[in-house]
Enzyme design. Structure first.
Site, short mmCIF file in Angstrom:
data_model
loop_
_atom_site.label_atom_id
_atom_site.label_comp_id
_atom_site.label_asym_id
_atom_site.label_seq_id
_atom_site.Cartn_x
_atom_site.Cartn_y
_atom_site.Cartn_z
N SER A 65 40.25 34.61 41.63
CA SER A 65 42.30 34.40 41.82
C SER A 65 43.19 35.06 40.82
CB SER A 65 42.35 33.10 41.74
OG SER A 65 44.06 33.23 42.26
N HIS A 66 43.50 34.56 39.74
CA HIS A 66 44.43 35.05 39.00
C HIS A 66 44.12 34.87 38.08
CE1 HIS A 66 45.63 30.77 39.46
NE2 HIS A 66 46.59 30.62 37.74
N ASP A 72 43.19 39.47 43.38
CA ASP A 72 41.99 39.04 45.30
C ASP A 72 42.92 38.99 46.55
OD1 ASP A 72 42.85 36.26 44.70
OD2 ASP A 72 41.73 35.71 46.08
N LYS A 89 33.05 32.40 46.02
CA LYS A 89 33.81 31.64 47.62
C LYS A 89 32.93 31.62 48.27
CE LYS A 89 38.31 33.29 48.01
NZ LYS A 89 40.03 33.05 47.78
N GLU A 142 52.28 25.71 47.00
CA GLU A 142 53.05 25.46 45.77
C GLU A 142 52.97 27.02 45.14
OE1 GLU A 142 49.75 24.08 44.32
OE2 GLU A 142 50.78 23.41 46.02
N SER A 143 51.71 27.08 44.94
CA SER A 143 51.68 28.16 43.64
C SER A 143 51.12 29.29 44.51
CB SER A 143 49.80 28.00 43.17
OG SER A 143 49.16 27.92 44.89
#
Length: 533
Positions: free
Chosen positions: A134-135, A294, A144, A379-380
């Site tokens: 991810s980040h 991603d 994953k 929320e992210s």
């Protein structure tokens, strides 16, 4: 700020090996896959070989014998992990599909490919893998698994894969089937495919591309060096949109990124630090956006600056449920327990039921597939929603559609998302939201994860009676692996970190900054008393 030494990172991937007796070196699936770094000996060639073998065995046990769609992002370890996984999958006879030219493939594109394949009558079930942290910083890697439902795998699936992978690691990879990479590529079961065209061609089913094009809205897109970098030209050409790709650099050190709040490099499109360069260009465009490597997250920049993730989710919910007339009239609004309550108030005003779940996008998968959810967001800065006809688009977060939706909102309403949010705040009140980290031992995190409402003796929160104490999510009754305490004008939630010695406190007030500070102070006291008894 020192750049990551990429040659040393890659050497560590191939030459360092995990210690089976060190739990920090084990395979560990969090809310979305296994993450680590070859520098820390928890994301090395051994890990990927073991996980890939475990996935191959899981597929065989479940009778999943359609294609395995694989995508990777632009992190340095992603390319190496792709090659290791292909060697193992090919040796196990798994039908593998990878992007032509070993190009990058975003998370939502893999989800879309899985769902598109599985809707074919009589087709053998497909699933997928996305190789991404991810980040996370440049030295990290991630792996994953997405089952045939197209979204992140549930705990039952990830536990089975994780446990088998760790067995293989403990046995020094005895039982891992593997072949040379060049030989694997020559196998009939390994095929190159074009992921770009089917995904881009399908975007018109989930977005009003005509409205965006006809409005002439000027758009800035910053891939932040991520896996969507080569998709934008196809989107521009296919739909004739006025998009300027402001940065086409792909660099495994991500040295073009401004440092985050703690001086580390992260491609976090919700961070004002990471998004500083795009924010500086805000006056050039009517709307602009950035995405993480991603492409399962979005960061929306208007003339007013970078929007807070919760603010944009509220705007998206209100717009979608008032502009998608073919959606199921009973489709719910999905959100995580730590997302802003402004979303709750918007949902009530729309006459829609709220589906509130623990952190993790996997909780939205079945609802999106069945159409009982119209939207799922966390929320992210990650979300997706169903097509205009109410059927599933992706069951994983989609940064492309959430970004382009901002342009649609501006084109259709004549107001950008920030202006739309001002209308929401005027109607429902201004929320003040925060997240902070608090140190905790492993034992304290375990206690927090297993709290019950009776463990909380407090009856008030920042001067108001406590209305609810939750350790299970209201939407599906699943454990939130922490605690949420709710009063009339505010709330807090506490969850243990899965990777660090700390827990996170999320808090929100509808009274102001001072009230928010009081909630945070009392939250820390309440949690500390409960876990340090």
């Amino acid at each position: 700020m020192a750049r990551v030494n990429i040659p040393r990172l890659m050497a560590s991937y191939y030459t360092e090996h995990p210690d089976p007796d060190d739990s920090t070196h084990s395979v560990s699936f969090g809310t979305s896959g296994h993450r680590g770094s070859s520098f820390k000996r928890n994301f090395n060639e051994d890990h990927i070989a073991a996980i890939s073998q475990a996935i191959s065995e899981y597929r065989n046990e479940c009778g999943i014998n359609g294609p395995l769609f694989i995508g990777m992002d632009t992190h340095a370890l992603s390319e190496a992990a792709l090659r290791t996984s292909v060697e193992v999958f090919a040796a196990n006879g798994v039908e593998v599909r990878i992007q032509e030219g070993f190009d990058y493939t975003p998370t939502p594109v893999i989800s879309h490919a899985i769902l598109s394949w599985n809707c074919k009558a009589g087709a053998a079930e497909a699933d997928g893998v996305v190789i991404t942290p991810s980040h996370n910083p440049p030295e990290d890697g991630g792996f994953k698994y997405n089952p045939p439902s197209g979204g992140p795998a549930g705990v039952d699936v990830t536990s089975a894969i994780q446990n088998r992978a760790n067995e293989l690691l403990s046995g020094k990879l005895n039982g891992v089937r593997r072949m040379d990479f060049r030989r694997a590529l020559s196998c009939a079961c390994v095929r190159f495919t074009d992921y770009i065209a089917p995904y881009v061609d399908g975007l018109g089913a989930v977005l009003d591309m005509d409205a965006i094009r006809d409005s002439g809205v000027k758009i800035g897109a910053d891939p932040l060096g991520g896996s969507g970098v080569h998709f934008w030209d196809h989107i521009i050409d296919r739909y004739r949109l006025n998009i300027d790709v402001v940065n086409r650099d792909v660099d495994p050190t991500f040295s073009f990124m401004p440092p985050d709040h703690d001086g580390k490099i992260r491609m976090d499109c919700s961070s004002p630090y990471a998004m500083a360069k795009l924010v500086a260009l805000k006056d050039r465009y009517d709307i602009s956006f950035g995405n993480d490597p991603d492409y399962d997250r979005h960061g929306i920049v208007t003339k007013s600056g970078l929007m807070q993730p919760n603010a944009y989710l509220a705007v998206a919910v209100r717009y979608l449920f008032t502009h998608r007339n073919s959606w199921n009239g009973k489709a719910m609004v999905g959100k995580t327990v730590v997302s802003s309550s402004i979303i709750d108030r918007v949902a009530v005003s729309l006459g829609r039921r709220l589906f509130e779940v623990p952190v993790g996008f996997k909780w939205f998968v079945e609802g999106l597939l069945s159409g009982t959810l119209g939207f799922g967001g966390e929320e992210s800065a990650g979300a997706t929603y169903v097509k205009k006809n109410g059927t599933a688009w992706t069951t994983d977060k989609d940064g492309f559609v959430m970004s382009l939706l901002a342009a649609e909102i501006l084109a259709v309403t004549g107001k950008d998302p920030s202006e739309n949010y001002s209308d929401i705040v005027y109607e429902f009140g201004m929320p003040f939201y925060s997240r902070k980290d608090t140190p905790a031992t492993a034992e304290e995190k375990k206690r927090l994860k297993n709290l019950t409402p009776s463990d909380i003796s407090s009856v008030t929160l920042a001067g108001e009676p406590i209305e609810e104490k939750l350790t299970r999510a209201p939407g599906n009754g699943a454990p939130i692996e922490g605690l949420k305490v709710i009063a009339k004008s505010g709330w807090f939630a506490a969850r243990p970190s899965g990777t660090e010695d700390m827990y996170k406190i999320y808090a929100e007030s509808f009274k102001g900054e001072e009230h928010l500070r009081a909630i945070n102070e009392e939250a820390e006291m309440i949690v500390s008393k409960a876990i340090r008894r």
